[in-house]
Structures are given as C-alpha cells and as structure tokens.
Design a protein around this motif. Structure first.
Motif, PDB file in Angstrom:
ATOM      1  N   GLU A 138      -3.030  19.350  -5.152  1.00 63.56           N
ATOM      2  CA  GLU A 138      -2.756  20.763  -5.439  1.00 63.56           C
ATOM      3  C   GLU A 138      -1.293  21.018  -5.793  1.00 63.56           C
ATOM      4  N   HIS A 139      -0.396  20.339  -5.076  1.00 69.90           N
ATOM      5  CA  HIS A 139       1.031  20.626  -5.261  1.00 69.90           C
ATOM      6  C   HIS A 139       1.718  19.636  -6.196  1.00 69.90           C
ATOM      7  N   GLY A 140       1.328  18.381  -6.151  1.00 71.88           N
ATOM      8  CA  GLY A 140       1.786  17.418  -7.147  1.00 71.88           C
ATOM      9  C   GLY A 140       3.253  17.050  -7.121  1.00 71.88           C
ATOM     10  N   ASN A 141       3.921  17.101  -5.960  1.00 71.07           N
ATOM     11  CA  ASN A 141       5.329  16.723  -5.891  1.00 71.07           C
ATOM     12  C   ASN A 141       5.477  15.272  -5.472  1.00 71.07           C
ATOM     13  N   ASN A 142       6.204  14.488  -6.242  1.00 69.54           N
ATOM     14  CA  ASN A 142       6.425  13.093  -5.887  1.00 69.54           C
ATOM     15  C   ASN A 142       7.271  12.991  -4.623  1.00 69.54           C
ATOM     16  N   GLY A 143       6.909  12.033  -3.784  1.00 71.79           N
ATOM     17  CA  GLY A 143       7.685  11.789  -2.577  1.00 71.79           C
ATOM     18  C   GLY A 143       7.453  12.770  -1.460  1.00 71.79           C
ATOM     19  N   ASP A 144       6.419  13.593  -1.546  1.00 71.79           N
ATOM     20  CA  ASP A 144       6.171  14.578  -0.489  1.00 71.79           C
ATOM     21  C   ASP A 144       5.875  13.919   0.853  1.00 71.79           C
ATOM     22  N   PHE A 145       5.153  12.797   0.824  1.00 74.35           N
ATOM     23  CA  PHE A 145       4.732  12.149   2.074  1.00 74.35           C
ATOM     24  C   PHE A 145       5.224  10.710   2.124  1.00 74.35           C
ATOM     25  N   TRP A 146       5.924  10.383   3.204  1.00 71.24           N
ATOM     26  CA  TRP A 146       6.249   9.005   3.545  1.00 71.24           C
ATOM     27  C   TRP A 146       5.450   8.656   4.789  1.00 71.24           C
ATOM     28  N   LEU A 147       4.745   7.530   4.743  1.00 68.70           N
ATOM     29  CA  LEU A 147       3.899   7.114   5.854  1.00 68.70           C
ATOM     30  C   LEU A 147       4.290   5.718   6.308  1.00 68.70           C
ATOM     31  N   THR A 148       4.119   5.433   7.600  1.00 70.28           N
ATOM     32  CA  THR A 148       4.229   4.064   8.093  1.00 70.28           C
ATOM     33  C   THR A 148       2.934   3.708   8.801  1.00 70.28           C
ATOM     34  N   GLY A 149       2.606   2.418   8.793  1.00 65.78           N
ATOM     35  CA  GLY A 149       1.400   1.960   9.468  1.00 65.78           C
ATOM     36  C   GLY A 149       1.525   0.511   9.885  1.00 65.78           C
ATOM     37  N   SER A 150       1.059   0.208  11.081  1.00 69.77           N
ATOM     38  CA  SER A 150       1.150  -1.149  11.602  1.00 69.77           C
ATOM     39  C   SER A 150      -0.119  -1.958  11.392  1.00 69.77           C
TER      40      SER A 150
END
Length: 251
Positions: free
Chosen positions: A93-105
C-alpha cells in the motif's frame, strides 16, 4: 567497541532498493548490533523477545503496525510469523523502500514464511561471525561461546532433542570433522546415536548456519566418485572451543 562489518555497504544499498530487508544468521553474530548501528537512532526498534510485543504481533498484527510505525527494525521476526502477511499488505500500500528491517535466527523456519509472504519485496542478507579481515589489528578477544544458549536453544525449537548432554557430545564429534569428509556412521558411533539421527542433526546445524556442507562435484559420466560432503564449522573459533583447543600450540 563496535567493529565495522563488511556487509554494511551491501545492507545500505539493498535497503535503498527493497521495501523489506532481512538479516539472518546464527545467534550472537551481531545482527541486531549491526542494524541498530546503521539505523543511527532514526528507526523504531522492537524485539519479539519482549513477551508483550510478541503477543500483540501474534494476536493483533494490524494493531501492531498502527502502534509501531515504519521505519521499523523488528528483532527475531521468526517468533511472530503472523506479522509477515501484514507487513506485505503495508508495503504494497505504501511502497517505501527500507520501511522494514528484520532479523531472524531460524533461517529454515523463517525462509518458508518469507517466501510465501514477501516474495519480490524483500532482500535477504546472511550474516556470520566476524571474519579475520574484520577484526585484524583491532585487538579482538578470544571467542568464548555460550554453547547452552547459542546452540541447544535453537535446536530444541527445530527438532526433538531430549538429551542435551548427548547433543553436546554430537557437537564435539562434529567439530572434529571440520574440513573433512563426513562419515555419518563414525560420527554416530562417537556421539552414541544412530546414523540417521546424526545426519538429521547435522542438517539442522547446516540450516541454522552453524556448519556448511560442501557437496562433492559429481560428473554424470563419473562412475566412481566420492559422494560424502565435507563439513565446515562457519565459525572456527566455535569448533576450537568444542574441541578444547584453547591456544595455537594445542591446535
């Protein structure tokens, strides 16, 4: 002391061209430290280790994204998989690059959900422990892993390991094969488990990013050839610790 990682430039470039960035890797390799450093305080940070945050993300993911607005850094996203479809809807919907940074183990559990929910929207970076080049000349101390939490905590979430001492013996036996072709029968005998169990546990370690299995090259016209893979611990300091090689002389 913060040690600059070689992946910093790659992460910044990918964040600028993708809506979601995911950094995976084993525990304690610096995923969160790296991203928080790059964020420089300009990004809201939440961790799924917080039971209240995780409960909200799992029971009311829509409300979670209303409360925590991007740009957002979400730590240990594998603990709240129900949040991923809502992240997809938000970025569509919003389409902004870099909106979410995630980490996962848990790269293996996480990848299936990411593939289903965020295909075409996410850049994935796999972070391992420090390389020699990263720490050279910086006086970094010896590697002292907390094997109970670094290794067994993850494995219990992946497969049925009822005897932690037995699994620790398996880890030590596997470490002795680093750089060598794996013999599942011999490994199982050393760890006092069955060969199928040894093979399964080694696959779990590989999926967790703790070991790397180098498969042999098999030409279709090659009648006789080695089929066993070589195994490498991705952190040689961990292998040395498990084998009680505490200094260069012992090594």
């Amino acid at each position: 002391m913060y040690i600059k990682r070689h992946l910093e430039t790659t992460i910044e470039k990918l964040s600028g061209c993708c809506k979601v960035l995911l950094v995976t890797g084993p525990r304690q390799v610096g995923k969160t430290t790296l991203l928080r450093r790059l964020a420089e305080g300009n990004r809201t940070y939440v961790t799924m280790d917080d039971i209240n945050v995780r409960s909200l993300a799992m029971t009311e993911p829509g409300l979670f994204l209303q409360r925590y607005k991007p740009p957002l850094l979400i730590d240990e996203i594998q603990m709240a998989p129900k949040l991923l479809p809502y992240i997809k809807m938000y970025v569509d919907e919003h389409g902004n690059n870099g909106d979410f940074w995630l980490t996962g183990s848990h790269a293996f559990d996480l990848m299936e959900n990411v593939t289903e929910s965020l295909a075409g929207r996410i850049a994935i970076v796999h972070l391992l422990g420090f390389s020699h080049a990263e720490v050279a000349g910086l006086g970094a101390g010896a590697f002292v892993p907390e094997e109970k939490f670094l290794l067994q905590r993850d494995v219990r979430a992946l497969t049925q390991v009822n005897d932690e001492l037995q699994f620790y013996r398996f880890l030590c036996a596997a470490a002795s094969y680093t750089g060598s072709m794996i013999n599942y029968a011999a490994l199982a005998k050393e760890a006092e488990i069955t060969a199928p169990t040894a093979k399964q546990w080694l696959k779990v370690l590989a999926a967790a990013g703790l070991v790397y299995l180098l498969e042999p090259f098999m030409h279709p016209n090659l009648k006789y050839g080695v089929k066993a893979p070589k195994v490498y611990f991705t952190d040689t300091g961990l292998a040395a610790y498990l084998l009680r090689w505490s200094n260069a002389e012992i090594l």
